[in-house]
Design a protein around this motif. Structure first.
Motif, PDB file in Angstrom:
ATOM      1  N   SER A   1       0.827  -1.219   0.000  1.00  0.00           N
ATOM      2  CA  SER A   1       0.000   0.000   0.000  1.00  0.00           C
ATOM      3  C   SER A   1       0.857   1.263   0.000  1.00  0.00           C
ATOM      4  O   SER A   1       0.448   2.292  -0.545  1.00  0.00           O
ATOM      5  N   PHE A   2       2.031   1.209   0.607  1.00  0.00           N
ATOM      6  CA  PHE A   2       2.904   2.380   0.580  1.00  0.00           C
ATOM      7  C   PHE A   2       3.282   2.730  -0.855  1.00  0.00           C
ATOM      8  O   PHE A   2       3.267   3.903  -1.238  1.00  0.00           O
ATOM      9  N   TYR A   3       3.608   1.710  -1.647  1.00  0.00           N
ATOM     10  CA  TYR A   3       4.075   1.979  -3.014  1.00  0.00           C
ATOM     11  C   TYR A   3       2.925   2.491  -3.898  1.00  0.00           C
ATOM     12  O   TYR A   3       3.151   3.307  -4.792  1.00  0.00           O
ATOM     13  N   VAL A   4       1.707   2.035  -3.580  1.00  0.00           N
ATOM     14  CA  VAL A   4       0.526   2.552  -4.299  1.00  0.00           C
ATOM     15  C   VAL A   4       0.356   4.048  -3.964  1.00  0.00           C
ATOM     16  O   VAL A   4       0.140   4.889  -4.839  1.00  0.00           O
ATOM     17  N   PHE A   5       0.489   4.357  -2.672  1.00  0.00           N
ATOM     18  CA  PHE A   5       0.388   5.735  -2.180  1.00  0.00           C
ATOM     19  C   PHE A   5       1.487   6.611  -2.792  1.00  0.00           C
ATOM     20  O   PHE A   5       1.238   7.697  -3.321  1.00  0.00           O
ATOM     21  N   GLU A   6       2.714   6.108  -2.735  1.00  0.00           N
ATOM     22  CA  GLU A   6       3.871   6.871  -3.231  1.00  0.00           C
ATOM     23  C   GLU A   6       3.701   7.216  -4.713  1.00  0.00           C
ATOM     24  O   GLU A   6       3.952   8.347  -5.140  1.00  0.00           O
ATOM     25  N   LYS A   7       3.254   6.237  -5.489  1.00  0.00           N
ATOM     26  CA  LYS A   7       3.074   6.436  -6.925  1.00  0.00           C
ATOM     27  C   LYS A   7       2.003   7.508  -7.188  1.00  0.00           C
ATOM     28  O   LYS A   7       2.166   8.375  -8.050  1.00  0.00           O
ATOM     29  N   ALA A   8       0.908   7.454  -6.409  1.00  0.00           N
ATOM     30  CA  ALA A   8      -0.188   8.414  -6.609  1.00  0.00           C
ATOM     31  C   ALA A   8       0.259   9.834  -6.253  1.00  0.00           C
ATOM     32  O   ALA A   8      -0.081  10.795  -6.948  1.00  0.00           O
ATOM     33  N   VAL A   9       1.036   9.966  -5.178  1.00  0.00           N
ATOM     34  CA  VAL A   9       1.495  11.308  -4.778  1.00  0.00           C
ATOM     35  C   VAL A   9       2.534  11.824  -5.780  1.00  0.00           C
ATOM     36  O   VAL A   9       2.528  13.003  -6.153  1.00  0.00           O
ATOM     37  N   LYS A  10       3.399  10.924  -6.254  1.00  0.00           N
ATOM     38  CA  LYS A  10       4.417  11.335  -7.242  1.00  0.00           C
ATOM     39  C   LYS A  10       3.798  11.779  -8.555  1.00  0.00           C
ATOM     40  O   LYS A  10       4.292  12.686  -9.205  1.00  0.00           O
ATOM     41  N   LYS A  11       2.701  11.107  -8.927  1.00  0.00           N
ATOM     42  CA  LYS A  11       2.027  11.458 -10.190  1.00  0.00           C
ATOM     43  C   LYS A  11       1.586  12.916 -10.167  1.00  0.00           C
ATOM     44  O   LYS A  11       1.646  13.611 -11.169  1.00  0.00           O
ATOM     45  N   ILE A  12       1.178  13.403  -9.001  1.00  0.00           N
ATOM     46  CA  ILE A  12       0.715  14.779  -8.899  1.00  0.00           C
ATOM     47  C   ILE A  12       1.858  15.745  -8.610  1.00  0.00           C
ATOM     48  O   ILE A  12       1.996  16.772  -9.264  1.00  0.00           O
ATOM     49  N   THR A  13       2.701  15.421  -7.644  1.00  0.00           N
ATOM     50  CA  THR A  13       3.731  16.386  -7.217  1.00  0.00           C
ATOM     51  C   THR A  13       5.011  16.287  -8.036  1.00  0.00           C
ATOM     52  O   THR A  13       5.760  17.258  -8.122  1.00  0.00           O
ATOM     53  N   GLY A  14       5.291  15.121  -8.577  1.00  0.00           N
ATOM     54  CA  GLY A  14       6.558  14.925  -9.271  1.00  0.00           C
ATOM     55  C   GLY A  14       7.755  14.898  -8.325  1.00  0.00           C
ATOM     56  O   GLY A  14       8.901  14.818  -8.769  1.00  0.00           O
ATOM     57  N   ASP A  15       7.499  14.957  -7.012  1.00  0.00           N
ATOM     58  CA  ASP A  15       8.619  15.013  -6.069  1.00  0.00           C
ATOM     59  C   ASP A  15       9.270  13.636  -5.889  1.00  0.00           C
ATOM     60  O   ASP A  15       8.627  12.602  -6.027  1.00  0.00           O
TER      61      ASP A  15
END
Ligand SMILES: *Cc1c(COP(=O)(O)O)cnc(C)c1O
Length: 456
Positions: free
Chosen positions: A76-90
């Motif tokens: 679930s962390f990697y699902v979360f990380e991918k979703a946040v990266k898609k928006i922030t690009g950070d």
């Protein structure tokens, strides 16, 4: 144009409890005339906050079941990380249990005595975390943002010239980073334009200062850019979000707002050394870096919420339903902060009950009357929340006397909103009879949560 409808069907319902006016008078009395002390069950329509009050979708609830509760490296962390990266690009994404937890970590590391943090307007937890570290929180808002009666498309903008003068005055070495709050919650949920974001970013680059977003309502801000700023009408909200974040070096986020969940947040950044320091502190205060104070199921719900919040049918409904309430009130002569913001309508209590002085707490008077009239819970944002006393114990009033009606996401339908407008109009029609309040008990800090009142 046809009616803009709620872009969802209702699968699960939560009954609301009806009370009589006499019951509500008693309930309010027992709560010391402070709506914060009323049981939520005694409230018909709860507009106290839009934070953590969103209705989750069936896909989010499915995510809750999929949640991987492994201590370290959960799927679930990697699902979360991918979703946040898609928006922030950070590059570095650190989960936290709320927005203020992200703030606490960031300001503990970069704050401290002698440091300054400029922001368009600090939200109260952000200001508290800056000041708790010993640093100074400085609000540098555009002039138009300070006038509730003036209408402008981007009242959340920072005053870029004032920012540059401020940097020169205190020295760039004393400013760890500059922050922009999108949308500007304390200033009425008003958006910041892409041009302003670009201009603030150029000033930051010129002085080699990082720029962070307080990103709680990033999607609502992006939708306002699409509606109001030249050149963005044909871009998708996701593209606009990605452009917004491309100008910054990191963000703090309360997922209780624009991630459509009931708990969660994050801290994101591109600086590897800073990320390492943040993760080390996270382990002490929140948890292991792949869950940061959240359960795996929460991370799944956030990831799914981030997909849904950039959906343009959702945002059209969201921004329109807030505006719809604002319009109904304005059409009946009720003074509000104009134009309506993204997540809330703010009544200007000074103009609503001009016969009440600040020391009679005009906002509280309206809040109490809205509860008695229709079981609606709103929040005073005025001299109760921000008032101070001088050495003689005389009230130093807040700059504005407001009543905030925050709209929870996907919770209420158009008829609920119609009802809210009817109640406020009813109260407005007998505004001359509204009485003031005095405080009978107050705590030394954050008094608005626990204070007790009596009608004058
Ligand atoms: C809600 C909010 C925060 C704090 O987030 P919590 O999740 O409540 O801790 C920070 N900044 C802004 C602009 C907010 O609206």
């Amino acid at each position: 144009m046809k009616t803009i409808i709620e872009p969802f069907k209702i699968k699960s319902v939560e009954p609301i409890r009806f009370t009589t006016k006499d019951e509500r008078i008693k309930i309010l009395q027992d709560a010391g005339f402070n709506p914060f002390l009323i049981h939520a069950d005694d409230v018909l329509i709860d507009l106290l906050t839009d934070s953590g009050t969103s209705a989750m979708s069936s896909d989010q609830w499915a995510g809750v079941m999929r949640g991987d509760e492994s201590y370290a490296g959960a799927k679930s962390f990697y699902v979360f990380e991918k979703a946040v990266k898609k928006i922030t690009g950070d590059k570095f994404i650190i989960p936290t249990h709320q927005g203020r937890a992200a703030e606490k970590i960031l300001f503990s590391i970069l704050g401290g005595p002698g440091k300054y943090f400029p922001n368009n307007t600090h939200f109260d937890t952000t200001r508290a975390n800056v000041e708790f570290s010993g640093a100074e929180a400085v609000d540098i808002l555009n002039e138009v943002g300070k006038h509730p009666e003036q209408n402008a498309p981007f009242k959340g903008n920072m005053d870029v010239e004032a920012l540059e003068s401020f940097i020169k005055k205190v020295g760039k070495e004393n400013i760890p980073f500059v922050m922009l709050t999108i949308t500007n919650n304390s200033g009425g949920g008003q958006p910041v334009s892409m041009q302003n974001i670009k201009d603030v970013s150029s000033v930051c680059k010129k002085y080699k200062l990082p720029l962070f977003f307080d990103a709680c309502r990033f999607a609502e801000n992006a939708y306002f850019i699409k509606l109001r700023e030249k050149g963005y009408a044909n871009k998708s909200v996701l593209e606009i979000c990605q452009e917004i974040f491309s100008y910054a070096d990191g963000s703090t986020m309360s997922a209780k707002k624009d991630a459509l969940v009931n708990i969660g947040g994050w801290l994101s950044m591109n600086d590897e050394e800073l990320a390492m320091k943040c993760r080390n502190l996270l382990i002490v205060t929140e948890g292991f870096p792949t869950y940061g104070g959240l359960a795996g199921r929460d991370l799944e719900a956030i990831a799914q919420g981030l997909e849904e919040v950039v959906d343009e049918h959702y945002l059209q409904y969201r921004i329109r339903s807030t505006e719809y309430l604002g319009e109904k009130l304005m059409n009946n002569g009720i003074p509000i902060i104009e134009p309506p913001g993204g997540h809330a309508i703010y009544i200007d209590a000074k103009r609503f009950v001009p016969h009440l002085k600040p020391e009679e707490y005009p906002g509280q008077s309206i809040v109490c009357e809205m509860y008695i009239e229709g079981g609606i819970r709103a929040c005073e944002i005025g001299s109760i929340m921000f008032g101070k006393y001088d050495n003689d114990g005389k009230l130093i009033p807040a700059m504005m006397e407001l009543v905030r009606m925050a709209i929870p996401r996907r919770v209420y339908t158009q008829s609920h909103i119609d009802y809210v407008a009817e109640v406020v109009i009813e109260v407005f029609n007998r505004r001359e009879k509204l009485k003031g309040y005095k405080i009978t008990y107050e705590a030394p800090l954050l008094r608005h949560f626990t204070a007790q009142f009596a009608p004058l």
